[in-house]
Design a protein around this motif. Sequence first.
Motif, PDB file in Angstrom:
ATOM      1  N   THR A  79       0.820  -1.144   0.202  1.00 36.35           N
ATOM      2  CA  THR A  79       0.020   0.130   0.001  1.00 36.35           C
ATOM      3  C   THR A  79       1.021   1.275  -0.093  1.00 36.35           C
ATOM      4  O   THR A  79       1.999   1.502   0.751  1.00 36.35           O
ATOM      5  CB  THR A  79      -0.829   0.061   1.359  1.00 36.35           C
ATOM      6  N   SER A  80       0.757   2.081  -0.720  1.00 38.44           N
ATOM      7  CA  SER A  80       1.140   3.491  -0.758  1.00 38.44           C
ATOM      8  C   SER A  80       1.032   4.167   0.238  1.00 38.44           C
ATOM      9  O   SER A  80      -0.220   4.173   0.967  1.00 38.44           O
ATOM     10  CB  SER A  80       0.863   4.259  -2.239  1.00 38.44           C
ATOM     11  N   CYS A  81       2.045   5.077   0.842  1.00 47.94           N
ATOM     12  CA  CYS A  81       1.829   5.966   1.853  1.00 47.94           C
ATOM     13  C   CYS A  81       1.672   7.124   1.328  1.00 47.94           C
ATOM     14  O   CYS A  81       1.497   8.315   2.448  1.00 47.94           O
ATOM     15  CB  CYS A  81       3.273   5.999   2.612  1.00 47.94           C
ATOM     16  N   GLN A  82       1.391   7.436   0.260  1.00 50.98           N
ATOM     17  CA  GLN A  82       1.051   8.896  -0.141  1.00 50.98           C
ATOM     18  C   GLN A  82      -0.708   9.066   0.338  1.00 50.98           C
ATOM     19  O   GLN A  82      -1.072   8.382   0.814  1.00 50.98           O
ATOM     20  CB  GLN A  82       1.083   8.895  -1.940  1.00 50.98           C
ATOM     21  N   LYS A  83      -0.945  10.442  -0.078  1.00 48.55           N
ATOM     22  CA  LYS A  83      -2.279  10.719   0.494  1.00 48.55           C
ATOM     23  C   LYS A  83      -3.246   9.803  -0.029  1.00 48.55           C
ATOM     24  O   LYS A  83      -4.195   9.285   0.621  1.00 48.55           O
ATOM     25  CB  LYS A  83      -2.715  11.986  -0.083  1.00 48.55           C
ATOM     26  N   GLU A  84      -3.418   9.350  -1.325  1.00 51.20           N
ATOM     27  CA  GLU A  84      -4.189   8.671  -1.942  1.00 51.20           C
ATOM     28  C   GLU A  84      -3.696   7.240  -1.756  1.00 51.20           C
ATOM     29  O   GLU A  84      -2.833   6.681  -2.689  1.00 51.20           O
ATOM     30  CB  GLU A  84      -4.463   8.971  -3.442  1.00 51.20           C
ATOM     31  N   GLU A  85      -4.107   6.228  -0.850  1.00 54.56           N
ATOM     32  CA  GLU A  85      -3.641   4.967  -0.833  1.00 54.56           C
ATOM     33  C   GLU A  85      -4.053   4.199  -1.878  1.00 54.56           C
ATOM     34  O   GLU A  85      -5.290   4.133  -2.181  1.00 54.56           O
ATOM     35  CB  GLU A  85      -3.804   4.444   0.318  1.00 54.56           C
ATOM     36  N   LYS A  86      -3.278   3.384  -2.575  1.00 56.92           N
ATOM     37  CA  LYS A  86      -3.658   2.526  -3.565  1.00 56.92           C
ATOM     38  C   LYS A  86      -3.031   1.174  -2.971  1.00 56.92           C
ATOM     39  O   LYS A  86      -1.793   0.935  -3.031  1.00 56.92           O
ATOM     40  CB  LYS A  86      -3.024   2.830  -5.024  1.00 56.92           C
ATOM     41  N   SER A 104      10.225  -2.049  -8.733  1.00 55.73           N
ATOM     42  CA  SER A 104      10.865  -1.482  -7.508  1.00 55.73           C
ATOM     43  C   SER A 104       9.513  -0.548  -7.024  1.00 55.73           C
ATOM     44  O   SER A 104       8.704  -0.122  -7.552  1.00 55.73           O
ATOM     45  CB  SER A 104      11.926  -0.346  -7.562  1.00 55.73           C
ATOM     46  N   TYR A 105       9.651  -0.485  -5.336  1.00 59.38           N
ATOM     47  CA  TYR A 105       8.293   0.313  -4.866  1.00 59.38           C
ATOM     48  C   TYR A 105       9.217   1.292  -3.750  1.00 59.38           C
ATOM     49  O   TYR A 105      10.124   0.941  -3.128  1.00 59.38           O
ATOM     50  CB  TYR A 105       7.461  -0.823  -4.055  1.00 59.38           C
ATOM     51  N   LEU A 106       8.612   2.275  -3.821  1.00 57.43           N
ATOM     52  CA  LEU A 106       9.153   3.425  -2.827  1.00 57.43           C
ATOM     53  C   LEU A 106       7.802   3.840  -1.788  1.00 57.43           C
ATOM     54  O   LEU A 106       6.709   3.970  -2.242  1.00 57.43           O
ATOM     55  CB  LEU A 106       9.687   4.684  -3.468  1.00 57.43           C
ATOM     56  N   ASP A 107       8.122   4.216  -0.601  1.00 60.22           N
ATOM     57  CA  ASP A 107       7.095   4.788   0.333  1.00 60.22           C
ATOM     58  C   ASP A 107       5.837   3.808   0.451  1.00 60.22           C
ATOM     59  O   ASP A 107       4.737   4.180  -0.163  1.00 60.22           O
ATOM     60  CB  ASP A 107       6.902   5.983  -0.456  1.00 60.22           C
ATOM     61  N   TYR A 108       6.248   2.825   1.068  1.00 62.58           N
ATOM     62  CA  TYR A 108       5.057   1.934   1.101  1.00 62.58           C
ATOM     63  C   TYR A 108       5.051   1.249   2.480  1.00 62.58           C
ATOM     64  O   TYR A 108       5.786   1.189   3.326  1.00 62.58           O
ATOM     65  CB  TYR A 108       5.477   0.624  -0.002  1.00 62.58           C
ATOM     66  N   LYS A 109       3.772   0.637   2.628  1.00 55.94           N
ATOM     67  CA  LYS A 109       3.364  -0.291   3.782  1.00 55.94           C
ATOM     68  C   LYS A 109       3.196  -1.688   3.301  1.00 55.94           C
ATOM     69  O   LYS A 109       2.727  -1.965   2.279  1.00 55.94           O
ATOM     70  CB  LYS A 109       2.053   0.195   4.501  1.00 55.94           C
ATOM     71  N   LEU A 110       3.870  -2.757   3.723  1.00 56.52           N
ATOM     72  CA  LEU A 110       3.904  -3.910   3.455  1.00 56.52           C
ATOM     73  C   LEU A 110       2.935  -4.821   4.407  1.00 56.52           C
ATOM     74  O   LEU A 110       3.160  -4.752   5.693  1.00 56.52           O
ATOM     75  CB  LEU A 110       5.167  -4.300   3.417  1.00 56.52           C
TER      76      LEU A 110
END
Length: 94
Positions: free
Chosen positions: A3-10, A62-68
């Motif tokens: 899951t992205s840690c940005q405002k709009e989680e995707k 590759s993924y950046l700024d995420y929750k696993l």
Amino acid sequence: MITSCQKEEKEINLFNIKNLSDWHIDAPRMDTIPDNTNPFVVRKGMLVSLEEPKGHLITDKSYLDYKLSIEYRLHDRRGNYGVFGSCFQTESVV
């Protein structure tokens, strides 16, 4: 799932429960013995490590700024199991 840690989680499912597409294996023994058994398989929608040959399963992307978020089960034998949260792949991770 990642899951992205940005405002709009995707939410992105990293594992499709069918096969290992979008993943590659780093198992040094497979470099020297190409017909060696793949150490990772999909069984009943689950990712399974066969333990030999030893190695790692790595996402192609590759993924950046995420929750696993993962579900993980250990069997009753001892071993070295875990999840790398972040890793730069060199010639060999093992």
